[in-house]
Design an enzyme around this catalytic site. Sequence first.
Site, PDB file in Angstrom:
ATOM      1  N   SER A   1      49.413 -14.374 -29.449  1.00 10.39           N
ATOM      2  CA  SER A   1      48.072 -13.822 -29.633  1.00 10.39           C
ATOM      3  C   SER A   1      47.211 -14.669 -30.560  1.00 10.39           C
ATOM      4  CB  SER A   1      48.167 -12.392 -30.178  1.00 10.39           C
ATOM      5  OG  SER A   1      48.808 -11.541 -29.251  1.00 10.39           O
TER       6      SER A   1
ATOM      7  N   HIS B   1      46.572 -11.857 -34.852  1.00 13.34           N
ATOM      8  CA  HIS B   1      45.380 -11.739 -34.015  1.00 13.34           C
ATOM      9  C   HIS B   1      44.133 -12.117 -34.809  1.00 13.34           C
ATOM     10  CE1 HIS B   1      48.437  -9.122 -32.275  1.00 13.34           C
ATOM     11  NE2 HIS B   1      47.759  -9.069 -31.142  1.00 13.34           N
TER      12      HIS B   1
END
Length: 360
Positions: free
Chosen positions: A234, A299
């Site tokens: 991610s 993220h």
Amino acid sequence: YPQFDPDNTGYISTEKFRSLLQRHGSELDPHKLEVLLALADSNSEGRICYQDFVNLMSNKRSNSFRQAILQGNRRLCSKALLEETGLSLTQRLIRHVAYETLPREIDRKWYYDSYTCCPPPWFMITVTIVAFFLYNGVVLDRFVLQVTHPLYLKNSLVYHPQLRAQAWRYLTYIFMHAGIEHLGLNVILQLLVGVPLEMVHGAARISFVYIAGVVAGSLAVSVADMTAPVVGSSGGVYALVSAHLANIVMNWSGMKCQFKLLRMAVALICMSFEFGRAVWLRFHPSAYPSCPHPSFMAHLGGVVVGITLGVIILRNYEQRLQDQSLWWIFISIYLIFVLFAVFWNIFAYNLLDLKLPPPP
């Protein structure tokens, strides 16, 4: 050439340059002829650099040539690339990619004329197929290890706070995913966004953004969520997607891709869903206390890289990054953060006396 530049100055007068274009224009690619005319019209000194002409014909853009085009006052009056008909499937794909990623018509035409599919977008495809499917499927004998599986952390790739001295884990954690839905969303975003970006900007630039996002993601976890492991790509995926979305927003009027609002909405929904799932999973009690759930901070690290370094790289198509002050500012900030995180990992864990999960 000597007859047009008898003094060997490296320049040709714009009058002679225009006469050459009128005489031999039919032999040139119409898009390159258009750029040459824009170069002639934008020049206020009454002369054209011969090397700029050579760079154009050999598909190389010098910095002086780019500046001449950027400062030009001639509106490109021929029909847009989107209006051209009779294209093959490959040509339509390349044109579609140009409109998805580039905000200026002159850059789209330049890319459309010069792109040869050689080399292909090998980096994103290799990372997706080899890293995800080959390793997980062949080496581990299972495509995805769920985070509820007791063997979820028992491999040499996942970042684990107890094993942070093994520096490769700050990068190799992208080869493991926390469930099939985690893997699926990352693969979809990586291929739909990463492959077209690599087709336009090349493997070197896209791999830099991707790897910078991956490293920033694991380091962000080691600083802000010190007791959690990390899995998944991610960080790199969010760096690419956020850079692409930010580039679209910053160049909204120039982006002529169809359904751009819908595309942005779909990307944001997918990212929000995956991020929300990661946050929920992080705070949900683990079925195996010795195997804590992975962090979601990777993220955020990827997003920060995307809207700083990524935007600079994607905004300046084929331009030299080292000539831009913002590039040096953001790369310096990134390196300072990496250096800070390294020292944090060396000293902070012992000073804070944290209760870390047992090593896998």
